[in-house]
Design an enzyme around this catalytic site. Structure first.
Site, short mmCIF file in Angstrom:
data_model
loop_
_atom_site.label_atom_id
_atom_site.label_comp_id
_atom_site.label_asym_id
_atom_site.label_seq_id
_atom_site.Cartn_x
_atom_site.Cartn_y
_atom_site.Cartn_z
N GLU A 89 1.54 -0.26 -22.62
CA GLU A 89 1.77 -1.53 -21.93
C GLU A 89 0.90 -1.76 -20.69
OE1 GLU A 89 5.93 -2.46 -21.79
OE2 GLU A 89 6.02 -2.31 -23.96
N HIS A 146 0.90 5.84 -1.38
CA HIS A 146 0.13 7.05 -1.71
C HIS A 146 0.72 7.75 -2.94
CE1 HIS A 146 -0.57 7.32 2.99
NE2 HIS A 146 -1.22 6.31 2.43
N HIS A 175 0.85 -1.20 0.00
CA HIS A 175 0.00 0.00 0.00
C HIS A 175 0.88 1.24 0.00
CE1 HIS A 175 -2.86 3.04 1.16
NE2 HIS A 175 -2.28 3.22 2.35
P1 13P Z 1 0.77 2.88 9.18
O1 13P Z 1 1.86 3.83 9.62
O2 13P Z 1 -0.04 2.39 10.34
O3 13P Z 1 1.33 1.76 8.34
O4 13P Z 1 -0.24 3.69 8.28
C1 13P Z 1 0.17 4.35 7.13
C2 13P Z 1 -0.91 4.45 6.11
O5 13P Z 1 -0.62 4.63 4.94
C3 13P Z 1 -2.32 4.31 6.52
O6 13P Z 1 -3.15 4.08 5.42
ZN ZN Z 2 -2.31 4.92 3.57
#
Ligand code: 13P
Ligand code: ZN
Length: 270
Positions: A169, A141, A139
């Site tokens: 691609e 951002h 995950h």
């Molecule tokens: P954490 O520091 O708990 O991993 O959270 C970061 C985050 O991106 C929450 O969505």
């Molecule tokens: Zn996050």
């Protein structure tokens, strides 16, 4: 026992978090990763009967019982992982009841696994059903994907088609497309359940106005998956306000399917 800091999975995790920070995808403590480890490999580095702490997870994942994961810590900065892996990372084993996690190594400042542990573990459960080789949930951002969720329809077919049209691609790298969740409160079981549900049909799940989840067989592949989607979103954000003169047609998409032996998600192409 070998030094766990020399383990290939550890070296790769450190490189990946460092690289993700360098890409600007993980400001402050943004982002988290969980990597499913091989029990036999873990045993080369750790006494697996030496449990340092046991955490309640707050959810039940019996299919992960006995599985080992290398997981980023909550509140920890990807930027710092390379300098203090033992503080910022932990090696956990899900307990037999599927509701706790034993800490075997790491989080040496008394820390804990990421607040997104529910989304990670629940996504592993679902991805392993579809692909037994899936080891990574990631995950982060990334700025352009995030920006896109403010100005583009969140309809999954429309969102996927736009990304596919932005770089030739894309359809080859993520023929299963991108699933999209509306804004939801992060760090909860609810968003974990919703993310895992979306992971059944795609390896990329956008969290609107927040970020993205990717899943894959190793860190490199999962990084590349997010990198490709983010590149497409970057092109979109460069051109969205300009008159569109050319695009990649569905006919051309079909040529790519043939050439690269991939099948676009059913119903996504005309
Ligand atoms: P954490 O520091 O708990 O991993 O959270 C970061 C985050 O991106 C929450 O969505
Ligand atoms: Zn996050």
């Amino acid at each position: 026992m070998k030094d766990v800091l020399t383990a290939p999975f550890m070296v790769e995790m450190i490189r990946t978090t460092t690289n993700m920070y360098a890409h600007g995808w993980d400001e402050r403590n943004g982002g988290n990763i969980s990597l499913l480890l091989d029990e036999a490999e873990v045993k080369e580095y750790l006494e697996t009967d030496r449990v340092l702490r046991t955490y309640e997870t707050g959810f039940s994942a019996p299919s992960l019982a006995g599985k080992y994961f290398l997981v980023t810590g909550t509140g920890k900065y990807f930027k710092n992982v390379q300098y203090a892996p033992d503080v910022n990372l932990g090696i956990l084993r899900i307990t037999e009841d599927g509701e706790h996690a034993d800490l075997l190594w790491g989080y040496t400042d008394g820390g804990k696994f990421t607040s997104e542990f529910p989304a990670h573990m629940m996504s592993h459960v679902e991805r392993l059903k579809v692909d037994p080789d899936n080891r990574v949930v990631m995950h982060c951002h990334p700025g352009n994907l995030l920006a896109m969720t403010y100005v583009h329809s969140l309809d999954e077919i429309a969102f996927t088609r736009t990304l596919w049209q932005m770089c030739t691609e894309c359809i080859v790298v993520f023929p299963d497309g991108v699933n999209v969740l509306p804004w939801m409160l992060c760090g909860t079981n609810e968003i974990g359940i919703a993310t895992a549900e979306k992971m059944r049909t795609a390896r990329l799940v956008v969290w609107s106005q927040h970020g993205i989840y990717g899943a894959g067989k190793d860190l490199d592949e999962t990084f590349g998956l997010i990198e490709t989607a983010e590149k497409a979103a970057e092109i979109y954000m460069k051109i969205a306000h300009l008159p569109l003169v050319n695009t990649i047609t569905d006919e051309q998409m079909h040529l790519l399917e043939e050439r690269f032996n991939v099948k676009a998600r059913e119903g996504y192409l005309n």
